[in-house]
Motif scaffolding. Structure first.
Motif, PDB file in Angstrom:
ATOM      1  N   ARG A   1       1.567  22.655 -15.255  1.00 24.00           N
ATOM      2  CA  ARG A   1       1.088  21.373 -14.755  1.00 24.00           C
ATOM      3  C   ARG A   1       2.220  20.590 -14.109  1.00 24.00           C
ATOM      4  O   ARG A   1       3.266  20.368 -14.713  1.00 24.00           O
ATOM      5  CB  ARG A   1       0.494  20.559 -15.914  1.00 24.00           C
ATOM      6  N   ALA A   2       2.009  20.160 -12.864  1.00 23.99           N
ATOM      7  CA  ALA A   2       2.998  19.353 -12.159  1.00 23.99           C
ATOM      8  C   ALA A   2       2.805  17.883 -12.520  1.00 23.99           C
ATOM      9  O   ALA A   2       1.688  17.381 -12.518  1.00 23.99           O
ATOM     10  CB  ALA A   2       2.857  19.544 -10.656  1.00 23.99           C
ATOM     11  N   ILE A   3       3.888  17.204 -12.849  1.00 25.69           N
ATOM     12  CA  ILE A   3       3.846  15.790 -13.221  1.00 25.69           C
ATOM     13  C   ILE A   3       4.134  14.954 -11.971  1.00 25.69           C
ATOM     14  O   ILE A   3       5.247  14.951 -11.465  1.00 25.69           O
ATOM     15  CB  ILE A   3       4.881  15.464 -14.318  1.00 25.69           C
ATOM     16  N   HIS A   4       3.121  14.270 -11.491  1.00 26.52           N
ATOM     17  CA  HIS A   4       3.267  13.421 -10.315  1.00 26.52           C
ATOM     18  C   HIS A   4       3.055  11.965 -10.714  1.00 26.52           C
ATOM     19  O   HIS A   4       2.121  11.646 -11.448  1.00 26.52           O
ATOM     20  CB  HIS A   4       2.240  13.795  -9.239  1.00 26.52           C
ATOM     21  N   GLY A   5       3.905  11.096 -10.183  1.00 23.13           N
ATOM     22  CA  GLY A   5       3.724   9.663 -10.363  1.00 23.13           C
ATOM     23  C   GLY A   5       4.358   9.134 -11.633  1.00 23.13           C
ATOM     24  O   GLY A   5       4.520   9.838 -12.635  1.00 23.13           O
ATOM     25  N   PHE A   6       4.710   7.843 -11.568  1.00 22.74           N
ATOM     26  CA  PHE A   6       5.374   7.212 -12.708  1.00 22.74           C
ATOM     27  C   PHE A   6       4.428   6.986 -13.880  1.00 22.74           C
ATOM     28  O   PHE A   6       4.857   6.961 -15.032  1.00 22.74           O
ATOM     29  CB  PHE A   6       5.990   5.878 -12.259  1.00 22.74           C
ATOM     30  N   GLY A   7       3.139   6.804 -13.607  1.00 20.85           N
ATOM     31  CA  GLY A   7       2.193   6.576 -14.696  1.00 20.85           C
ATOM     32  C   GLY A   7       2.140   7.739 -15.657  1.00 20.85           C
ATOM     33  O   GLY A   7       2.242   7.567 -16.878  1.00 20.85           O
ATOM     34  N   LEU A   8       1.976   8.954 -15.124  1.00 14.74           N
ATOM     35  CA  LEU A   8       1.931  10.129 -15.979  1.00 14.74           C
ATOM     36  C   LEU A   8       3.308  10.456 -16.538  1.00 14.74           C
ATOM     37  O   LEU A   8       3.436  10.903 -17.677  1.00 14.74           O
ATOM     38  CB  LEU A   8       1.380  11.324 -15.207  1.00 14.74           C
TER      39      LEU A   8
ATOM     40  N   GLU B   1       0.836  -1.198   0.000  1.00 14.92           N
ATOM     41  CA  GLU B   1       0.000   0.000   0.000  1.00 14.92           C
ATOM     42  C   GLU B   1       0.873   1.251   0.000  1.00 14.92           C
ATOM     43  O   GLU B   1       0.567   2.238  -0.696  1.00 14.92           O
ATOM     44  CB  GLU B   1      -0.918  -0.004   1.221  1.00 14.92           C
ATOM     45  N   ILE B   2       1.937   1.220   0.777  1.00 18.79           N
ATOM     46  CA  ILE B   2       2.849   2.377   0.822  1.00 18.79           C
ATOM     47  C   ILE B   2       3.554   2.548  -0.516  1.00 18.79           C
ATOM     48  O   ILE B   2       3.695   3.678  -1.029  1.00 18.79           O
ATOM     49  CB  ILE B   2       3.868   2.192   1.968  1.00 18.79           C
ATOM     50  N   LEU B   3       3.990   1.441  -1.120  1.00 23.23           N
ATOM     51  CA  LEU B   3       4.674   1.521  -2.406  1.00 23.23           C
ATOM     52  C   LEU B   3       3.743   2.063  -3.486  1.00 23.23           C
ATOM     53  O   LEU B   3       4.143   2.890  -4.312  1.00 23.23           O
ATOM     54  CB  LEU B   3       5.193   0.135  -2.797  1.00 23.23           C
ATOM     55  N   GLU B   4       2.494   1.621  -3.493  1.00 25.06           N
ATOM     56  CA  GLU B   4       1.529   2.117  -4.473  1.00 25.06           C
ATOM     57  C   GLU B   4       1.315   3.612  -4.336  1.00 25.06           C
ATOM     58  O   GLU B   4       1.263   4.353  -5.332  1.00 25.06           O
ATOM     59  CB  GLU B   4       0.200   1.374  -4.309  1.00 25.06           C
ATOM     60  N   ALA B   5       1.182   4.078  -3.090  1.00 22.34           N
ATOM     61  CA  ALA B   5       1.008   5.512  -2.876  1.00 22.34           C
ATOM     62  C   ALA B   5       2.246   6.283  -3.333  1.00 22.34           C
ATOM     63  O   ALA B   5       2.134   7.365  -3.926  1.00 22.34           O
ATOM     64  CB  ALA B   5       0.727   5.785  -1.396  1.00 22.34           C
ATOM     65  N   TYR B   6       3.411   5.735  -3.075  1.00 25.52           N
ATOM     66  CA  TYR B   6       4.660   6.417  -3.438  1.00 25.52           C
ATOM     67  C   TYR B   6       4.767   6.603  -4.951  1.00 25.52           C
ATOM     68  O   TYR B   6       5.074   7.708  -5.428  1.00 25.52           O
ATOM     69  CB  TYR B   6       5.852   5.618  -2.915  1.00 25.52           C
ATOM     70  N   VAL B   7       4.547   5.547  -5.709  1.00 28.16           N
ATOM     71  CA  VAL B   7       4.749   5.644  -7.159  1.00 28.16           C
ATOM     72  C   VAL B   7       3.709   6.553  -7.810  1.00 28.16           C
ATOM     73  O   VAL B   7       3.925   7.038  -8.924  1.00 28.16           O
ATOM     74  CB  VAL B   7       4.726   4.249  -7.830  1.00 28.16           C
ATOM     75  N   ASN B   8       2.607   6.817  -7.136  1.00 29.59           N
ATOM     76  CA  ASN B   8       1.600   7.730  -7.681  1.00 29.59           C
ATOM     77  C   ASN B   8       1.762   9.158  -7.191  1.00 29.59           C
ATOM     78  O   ASN B   8       1.187  10.069  -7.776  1.00 29.59           O
ATOM     79  CB  ASN B   8       0.192   7.232  -7.326  1.00 29.59           C
ATOM     80  N   GLU B   9       2.536   9.362  -6.129  1.00 27.66           N
ATOM     81  CA  GLU B   9       2.672  10.687  -5.535  1.00 27.66           C
ATOM     82  C   GLU B   9       3.956  11.391  -5.928  1.00 27.66           C
ATOM     83  O   GLU B   9       3.973  12.619  -6.067  1.00 27.66           O
ATOM     84  CB  GLU B   9       2.623  10.575  -4.007  1.00 27.66           C
ATOM     85  N   ILE B  10       5.037  10.676  -6.159  1.00 26.63           N
ATOM     86  CA  ILE B  10       6.348  11.294  -6.321  1.00 26.63           C
ATOM     87  C   ILE B  10       6.354  12.302  -7.470  1.00 26.63           C
ATOM     88  O   ILE B  10       5.807  12.053  -8.547  1.00 26.63           O
ATOM     89  CB  ILE B  10       7.433  10.205  -6.545  1.00 26.63           C
ATOM     90  N   PHE B  11       6.963  13.459  -7.226  1.00 26.50           N
ATOM     91  CA  PHE B  11       7.048  14.528  -8.229  1.00 26.50           C
ATOM     92  C   PHE B  11       8.183  14.214  -9.202  1.00 26.50           C
ATOM     93  O   PHE B  11       9.322  13.959  -8.791  1.00 26.50           O
ATOM     94  CB  PHE B  11       7.306  15.866  -7.536  1.00 26.50           C
ATOM     95  N   LEU B  12       7.869  14.242 -10.513  1.00 23.39           N
ATOM     96  CA  LEU B  12       8.863  13.837 -11.511  1.00 23.39           C
ATOM     97  C   LEU B  12       9.021  14.842 -12.655  1.00 23.39           C
ATOM     98  O   LEU B  12       9.644  14.513 -13.666  1.00 23.39           O
ATOM     99  CB  LEU B  12       8.496  12.462 -12.077  1.00 23.39           C
ATOM    100  N   GLY B  13       8.493  16.031 -12.508  1.00 23.48           N
ATOM    101  CA  GLY B  13       8.717  17.011 -13.569  1.00 23.48           C
ATOM    102  C   GLY B  13       7.638  18.067 -13.622  1.00 23.48           C
ATOM    103  O   GLY B  13       6.654  18.039 -12.872  1.00 23.48           O
ATOM    104  N   GLN B  14       7.846  19.023 -14.533  1.00 17.56           N
ATOM    105  CA  GLN B  14       6.922  20.135 -14.692  1.00 17.56           C
ATOM    106  C   GLN B  14       6.633  20.343 -16.175  1.00 17.56           C
ATOM    107  O   GLN B  14       7.552  20.421 -16.986  1.00 17.56           O
ATOM    108  CB  GLN B  14       7.515  21.415 -14.093  1.00 17.56           C
ATOM    109  N   ASP B  15       5.353  20.409 -16.515  1.00 18.16           N
ATOM    110  CA  ASP B  15       4.928  20.675 -17.881  1.00 18.16           C
ATOM    111  C   ASP B  15       4.182  22.005 -17.889  1.00 18.16           C
ATOM    112  O   ASP B  15       2.982  22.052 -17.669  1.00 18.16           O
ATOM    113  CB  ASP B  15       4.033  19.538 -18.377  1.00 18.16           C
ATOM    114  N   ARG B  16       4.949  23.085 -18.102  1.00 21.88           N
ATOM    115  CA  ARG B  16       4.387  24.427 -17.991  1.00 21.88           C
ATOM    116  C   ARG B  16       3.756  24.598 -16.603  1.00 21.88           C
ATOM    117  O   ARG B  16       4.432  24.455 -15.610  1.00 21.88           O
ATOM    118  CB  ARG B  16       3.417  24.686 -19.139  1.00 21.88           C
TER     119      ARG B  16
END
Length: 804
Positions: free
Chosen positions: A290-297, A273-288
């Protein structure tokens, strides 16, 4: 005998007592200090316990409640594949490219395709539609004669009846903080990503209790040796706490709070459960903005791929971004990002996630970035304005505030693309045609489906991507002769009085208007034709014949017919209505003409199919509401006359552009002073409306047939269309009629004797089913120069006086 002891003096006794008391005092002071210390410890413990309860409440509220502010996603309608569908290999390839599928030699992963001589092999992506989830499929699509000739499973060769590509994302409606995510469940996380993440960020994740004491000690030693911070010791749990609950302040208080909450989080929830929340929450970039959060996006944003489509180089780059999304931004600092990625690949090999050979090969790969990933495809501001308005109309505000909605719309990306291309290409030519500066003329257009009452495409101006004034929804302009089909429909609904070959009076009209002025309409060419047949008056858009017919029917009856067709806007019920003083938007015109195209059945045009929440549950369904509002037989006869508009009337230039066998019906519209140029019409399965004019209401210089019709033809000849149906509703029969020329004319049974008074039945005086007329050529057919002039394109559009 013992010697007696002398009693001690008082002073000595006092001294001894004081000494004893002094010997006991340290024990008493120490006991007191110990008591106070115990009280402090107990107090601190109690305070920490109370504080822990507070933090525990925060942890549970966030983790078990709504964790993320998810945007509402707006989707186009998916492309459906089936045998017989009009579609070429090139069109399918264009749609796959629009969906960011990758061309490869042999499709092995979802989101890839391969072109072969007579077929396309495609691995579709899994997708959750409004009616359920669909798994990925491996399809073989063959083509012949512009259609899909075979659709089969490329694995076992079995025929497939129907398949859908995943829908294209056309918009995201972001929450307050402009954060975006593609949520991924733990079960869907690729093993490669999980193993790489743990190797780089937290090797003891599945063993520690939220804090890794060994890592803390190791990092402290190395940092002391280096004289600065060179290594961190935060676990994934601590990183999640920092991103999920806390600020980014680097203070001792924040670090202690982070550690405490990490332990609480580990006590409450499982590692997965913690790992799932982490991979969806972590900040990975900026698109103008829009903040890019999570590995999926992030996978979409950087590579236009889903997580399960990523290879070793892409996975390593995403994990490498965790240390610093800005510092290692691959678009701004590609060399720095490449070095970081290769370092991660080395760690993957060192800890056995991949082999040495795989690592060496992966380091030779480029960054592989692809543009447009994670963003909506295309800019459809006009259509999206319609979507927003229908959402506000059909849903409660509290429903729309629910985040993570999936809004499935009716937009057809193929038709929208053709409409936009035609608009951009045609409008400069229309400017040049009247020597206007480029950008003078404006336009709006709507394309809908007949059977589903769906808005398939829309532009609100000559620049389809401009998000300003939407003329398709908000430009209320006089419709001119587009009103005439409603008048003729009303007449043909009275078969005891009117048929298609009934004689109408095309003679001058003079009426006193409400303001005391005299209203004297004229034909577009200022000529008078005396007696004309009903269908010909509509085909040539003769104003005088139409006004005389409308006055005979009653203006209020015509207004009622317009309302039945779907015109909800109020307007003055005055004679000028008969020549189009009614002002409507292009979408409102499309609604009325859709009712005609649908055989007299009115269905509110819709831009939304379904809306579901983040869990896939429908918020509200959009059933296709259908109401019979006009006599189907009268609608069929009116449509027959509207076909003559294209075959021989004011829109006959279009007939030269249509492929053989493709029949359509429509009507031109021109307003006073050539200010508005309209064309509205339909095929067997599409309705389209185009307006061309000027925002300042100055003359545009075009009639309906020379302006809007040209753009309408550009669009309708580019998209797939079915011809008008050949079958007639029950109660309609074709009869051979001679009136200057011989032709087959539809009649409502029992109405053929009510044709022209000069007609005599060819089959005998008692033949009720025959309405064959032998009469001299009308003015329209006398071959004179005046008649030839009257048949010039568009000369039949209306001429009305403003103010009615």
């Amino acid at each position: 005998m013992a010697k007696a002891r002398k009693p001690a003096s008082r002073a000595k006794r006092r001294t001894r007592t004081t000494a004893k008391r002094n010997r006991r005092r340290p024990f008493r002071v120490g006991s007191l200090l110990l008591s106070w210390l115990l009280l402090v410890v107990v107090g601190l413990g109690a305070a920490l316990a109370v504080y822990g309860l507070h933090l525990d409440s925060l942890v549970r509220d966030k983790f078990e409640g709504q964790r993320w502010a998810l945007p509402a996603r707006v989707w186009a309608q998916p492309l459906e594949l089936y045998v017989g569908r009009p579609l070429t290999a090139e069109q399918l390839r264009a749609e796959l490219d629009r969906l960011h599928y990758r061309p490869v030699a042999a499709p092995e992963r979802p989101g890839t395709y391969a072109m072969r001589d007579d077929r396309i092999l495609v691995r579709t992506r899994p997708f959750r539609f409004w009616d359920g989830a669909e798994a990925d499929r491996y399809l073989s699509v063959r083509f012949a004669d512009g259609k899909i000739s075979r659709l089969a499973d490329a694995g076992d060769g079995r025929d497939v009846a129907l398949a859908r590509l995943d829908a294209a994302l056309i918009a995201s409606i972001y929450p307050t903080h402009n954060e975006d995510r593609n949520l991924v469940r733990r079960a869907d996380l690729p093993d490669l990503l999980v193993q790489t993440l743990l190797v780089v960020e937290d090797r003891g994740f599945y063993e520690h209790f939220g804090l890794d004491l060994r890592a803390i000690i190791r990092a402290a030693v190395r940092n002391v040796q280096a004289g600065g911070v060179v290594e961190g010791a935060s676990t994934l749990t601590q990183q999640l706490v920092k991103n999920f609950y806390l600020t980014q302040d680097r203070t001792l208080e924040r670090k202690l709070k982070e550690a405490y909450m990490a332990v609480l989080l580990e006590r409450r929830y499982s590692k997965d459960e913690i790992l799932e929340a982490y991979v969806n929450e972590i900040f990975l970039g900026q698109d103008r903005s829009r903040a890019i959060h999570g590995f999926g996006l992030a996978a979409r944003f950087y590579f236009n791929s889903s997580l399960d489509e990523l290879g070793i180089p892409e996975t390593a780059m995403l994990v490498g971004l965790i240390q610093g999304p800005s510092r290692y931004d691959p678009r701004r600092f590609p060399e720095r990002a490449l070095q970081r990625r290769n370092l991660v690949i080395e760690l993957m090999a060192e800890y056995g996630v991949i082999s040495r050979a795989e690592a060496d090969q992966a380091k030779q790969a480029t960054l592989g970035l692809r543009e447009g990933g994670g963003r909506p495809t295309g800019d459809y501001p006009a259509f999206l304005q319609l979507v927003r308005r229908q959402l506000q109309r059909d849903y409660r505000d509290e429903d729309l505030r629910s985040e993570g909605l999936n809004i499935f719309t009716t937009l057809d990306p193929v038709i929208q693309s053709e409409l936009e291309s035609a608009t951009r290409e045609r409008m400069p030519a229309l400017d040049r045609g009247r020597s206007f500066p480029v950008g003078t003329l404006e336009t709006a257009a709507v394309v809908t489906s007949v059977f589903q009452a769906e808005v398939l495409a829309m532009v609100g101006g000559r620049d389809p991507s401009f998000a300003g004034f939407n003329r398709a929804l908000d430009a209320v302009r006089p419709i001119g002769s587009l009103v005439k089909p409603a008048i003729y429909l009303d007449a043909l609904s009275r078969p005891e009085r009117y048929t298609l070959v009934s004689t109408l009076s095309d003679r001058p009209v003079s009426l006193i208007a409400g303001d005391g002025k005299r209203w004297e309409p004229k034909n577009f060419d200022r000529k008078v034709y005396g007696s004309v047949e009903l269908y010909d008056a509509l085909a040539r858009s003769l104003n005088l014949a139409t006004v005389n017919l409308g006055l005979d029917l009653g203006v209020r009856e015509v207004a009622r017919t317009l309302a039945n067709l779907g015109v909800a806007r109020s307007f003055p019920v005055v004679p000028a209505v008969l020549l189009g003083s009614v002002s409507l938007t292009p979408l409102e015109v499309a609604q009325a003409y859709h009712t005609l195209a649908n055989g007299g059945f009115r269905s509110p045009l819709r831009a939304i199919r379904e809306v579901v929440d983040a869990e896939g549950r429908p918020l509200n369904r959009y059933p296709l509401a259908v109401e019979a509002v006009a006599d189907p037989q009268a609608v069929y006869l009116t449509t027959w006359a509207m076909r003559k508009v294209i075959e021989q009337g004011t829109a006959r230039s279009l007939s030269q552009r249509l492929p053989a066998g493709l029949t359509m019906a429509g009507k031109t519209g021109t307003t006073d002073g050539l200010r508005d140029s309209w064309f509205a019409g339909f095929s067997g399965d599409k309705v389209a409306v185009v307006w061309v004019g000027r925002d300042d209401n100055q003359p545009a210089g075009y009639t309906g047939g020379s302006g809007a019709l040209v753009l309408w033809g550009d669009v309708m000849t580019r998209i797939d269309n079915e011809p008008l149906p050949d079958f007639a509703p029950e109660g309609i029969q074709l009869v051979q009629v001679v009136c200057g020329r011989t032709m087959m004319v539809p009649f409502k049974q029992g109405s053929t004797r009510m044709s022209c008074g000069r007609h005599r039945p060819q089959g005998g005086p008692d033949d009720e089913t025959a309405a064959v007329a032998e009469s001299p050529p009308s003015a329209a057919d006398d071959g004179s120069a005046a008649t030839r002039s009257s048949r010039r394109a568009d000369r039949g559009d209306n001429f009305f006086l403003p103010g009615f």
